[in-house]
Design an enzyme around this catalytic site. Structure first.
Site, PDB file in Angstrom:
ATOM      1  N   HIS A 183       0.830  -1.202   0.000  1.00  0.00           N
ATOM      2  CA  HIS A 183       0.000   0.000   0.000  1.00  0.00           C
ATOM      3  C   HIS A 183       0.869   1.259   0.000  1.00  0.00           C
ATOM      4  O   HIS A 183       0.738   2.128  -0.870  1.00  0.00           O
ATOM      5  CB  HIS A 183      -0.915  -0.005   1.227  1.00  0.00           C
ATOM      6  N   GLU A 184       1.787   1.338   0.968  1.00  0.00           N
ATOM      7  CA  GLU A 184       2.646   2.518   1.036  1.00  0.00           C
ATOM      8  C   GLU A 184       3.612   2.549  -0.157  1.00  0.00           C
ATOM      9  O   GLU A 184       3.987   3.626  -0.632  1.00  0.00           O
ATOM     10  CB  GLU A 184       3.405   2.545   2.359  1.00  0.00           C
TER      11      GLU A 184
END
Length: 309
Positions: free
Chosen positions: A79-80
């Site tokens: 995600h990051e």
């Protein structure tokens, strides 16, 4: 979907621990594999995961790890990492200009949710990545396999924490926050009444009641930092991501690429169609230019129906 996945493992714990130092090694390896440039970025620890682009060549990712939840660390890294690839992907010719930014946070979250859900929750991803996990973690993953991780990351069930929620009930967490913050802003809800309102709405909407404010109203840092109106961008991003992936798969075999650990074609496609565009077009116009449609729910529902129907 809850009924279909009820027998899938909720966690891959069973009294086992995954060494956190080795989880960090895996996260760094995974980020490098999808193309995050550590010459222009950094990875560190935080209470709440996040990405901050301090400068064109200074993109900082923050993760948290738990020794009993390896799958969450992997999905959070993706995600990051999606955010990080976007911030590192703006055109060099736009350096130092206002064009070197996303047209909306919905589109920024689109990149994060795309890597988290369409890559990280794919069966082919765990087929590719599990051997690396086994080589790094050794005995702590003994008795586990790629299919168990696929099931654990796709099990649909009520949960207290938004960031680790499944792909479907996640959006109930967004709805909860949206309804509460609009009530706060309109004056219908006082701040002192927020924890109780949160707990009641969590029980009614999601089916999970927090035991403490830490796993309830205080689990996110968004409101504390003034980010009212931000939470819907996670759902908008999920919808955009499904539209982009559906368009990508018309000409590319994404599953085969993921299974082979070849993320360059997807990264290159996103850079060409999304990252390089920067802030030249509004998000709606950019999505329409790429997919032929503006914001639309149909691709998302086709995606989850293929998985859970």
């Amino acid at each position: 979907a809850t009924e279909k996945t009820a027998s899938w493992p909720a966690k891959l714990m069973h009294a086992r621990k995954f060494p956190e130092a080795k989880q960090w090694d895996l996260a760094r390896e995974l980020l490098a594999t999808i193309g995050f440039d550590f010459e222009r970025g950094h990875l560190d620890r935080a209470t709440h995961p996040g990405t901050t682009a301090v400068g064109f060549d200074d993109v900082r990712l923050a993760l948290r790890t738990k020794d009993d939840d390896l799958a969450e660390a992997i999905l959070t890294a993706l995600h990051e990492g999606g955010h990080g690839l976007y911030d590192q992907g703006f055109a060099e010719t736009d350096r130092g200009t206002l064009l070197a930014q996303a047209p909306s946070m919905g589109l920024h979250e689109c990149q994060a949710r795309l890597w988290e859900n369409h890559v990280g929750r794919a069966r082919e991803f765990w087929q590719f990545f599990f051997p690396k996990m086994r080589a790094t973690l050794g005995d702590s993953v003994m008795g586990l396999d790629a299919e168990k991780f696929y099931q654990a990351t796709n099990r649909v069930a009520p949960t207290l924490i938004r960031a680790s929620a499944d792909e479907l009930s996640y959006h109930l967490h967004i709805l909860l926050r949206y309804e509460l913050e609009t009530a706060l802003i309109s004056g219908d809800l006082a701040v002192k009444d927020l924890p109780a309102a949160w707990n009641e709405k969590s029980k009614n909407l999601i089916g999970a009641t927090p035991a403490t404010d830490r796993e309830g109203v205080l689990q996110d840092g968004h409101w504390a930092s003034g980010m009212f109106g931000y939470f819907p961008t996670y759902t908008l991003g999920s919808l955009y991501a499904a539209q982009l992936i559906e368009t990508y798969e018309r000409e590319h075999k994404l599953g085969q690429q993921i299974a082979g650990g070849d993320f360059k074609p997807l990264r290159t496609w996103l850079k060409h169609h999304v990252h390089n565009e920067g802030d030249r077009l509004p998000a709606e116009d950019l999505i329409k230019k790429i997919t032929g449609k503006g914001l639309d729910t149909a691709a998302y529902f086709r995606h989850v129906e293929r998985k859970f129907a």
